[in-house]
Design a protein around this motif. Structure first.
Motif, short mmCIF file in Angstrom:
data_model
loop_
_atom_site.label_atom_id
_atom_site.label_comp_id
_atom_site.label_asym_id
_atom_site.label_seq_id
_atom_site.Cartn_x
_atom_site.Cartn_y
_atom_site.Cartn_z
N GLU A 103 59.74 77.75 66.01
CA GLU A 103 59.94 78.07 67.43
C GLU A 103 59.98 79.58 67.64
O GLU A 103 59.39 80.09 68.61
CB GLU A 103 61.24 77.44 67.94
N TRP A 161 64.25 73.85 70.62
CA TRP A 161 63.51 72.59 70.53
C TRP A 161 63.94 71.84 69.27
O TRP A 161 64.51 72.41 68.35
CB TRP A 161 62.01 72.88 70.43
N THR A 162 63.60 70.56 69.22
CA THR A 162 63.79 69.80 67.99
C THR A 162 62.73 70.24 66.98
O THR A 162 61.74 70.88 67.33
CB THR A 162 63.66 68.29 68.23
N VAL A 189 59.21 68.86 67.85
CA VAL A 189 58.63 69.58 69.00
C VAL A 189 58.16 70.96 68.57
O VAL A 189 57.08 71.41 68.95
CB VAL A 189 59.65 69.67 70.16
#
Length: 201
Positions: free
Chosen positions: A75, A181-182, A185
């Motif tokens: 991320e 986010w996970t 994701v």
């Protein structure tokens, strides 16, 4: 070379790959830390390796959500790739590629382990070369990385305003706020961003 010699040679190679300084990747190939230049790695290996690797040594605390959270290296890379000028976007996305196989040792600990830094840099260079990526402006990439750290410190650490080394660089956080986010994701966002930037949509 006769058949017996060939079989022995293959066996020795297999043993080295399984018990030498190697790791088995999600794609099913081995990554050799002594020979990263000739190791196979896929973009999925990079994306998922970074997505399941936590920034901040797993010590993230969301100022916005008011709870501990997981925030991935993937991320971090995706967000940085969107924040930089377009010509640096792919470089920013892949700037932590070495961590997909080496993990994310935090900077204070890494400063005490120069030999680890050498291994990580060699792996990073090998992975970037495999994907045809050259860091053309390391100063600007580093500055963007520091701005990401300032943003992450603001949003994802219980920071009380203490002075850090990054403050010597006079960088300001980005305007966006981070709600993590996970892992899945983050991995899919990394792959989608890579596909978009390389024209493989």
């Amino acid at each position: 070379m006769n058949d017996i010699s060939t079989i022995e040679s293959m066996r020795e190679c297999a043993i080295r790959r399984a018990i030498g300084p190697t790791i088995l990747l999600g794609s099913g190939t081995y990554f050799d830390f002594e020979d990263p230049e000739n190791s196979d790695i896929t973009i999925e290996d990079v994306a998922y390796g970074l997505a399941f690797e936590g920034r901040n040594s797993g010590q993230s605390y969301s100022r916005i959500l008011r709870k501990r959270v997981f925030y991935s290296v993937a991320e971090h890379c995706v967000r940085m790739s969107v924040a930089v000028p377009e010509h640096l976007a792919l470089q920013a996305l892949m700037h932590e590629a070495g961590e997909a196989v080496c993990g994310d040792m935090n900077a204070p600990l890494k400063s005490l382990n120069p030999s680890f830094r050498e291994v990580e840099k060699r792996c990073e260079a090998a992975i970037l070369k495999k994907f045809g990526i050259t860091i053309t402006d390391p100063v600007e990439i580093k500055r963007a990385d520091l701005r990401m750290l300032a943003t992450e410190r603001r949003d994802l650490l219980p920071w009380m305003g203490e002075r850090w080394g990054i403050d010597d660089h006079e960088v300001s956080p980005y305007d966006f706020e981070i709600i993590p986010w996970t892992q899945d994701v983050a991995a899919e966002a990394f792959l989608a961003r890579y596909a978009f930037l390389t024209g493989r949509v």
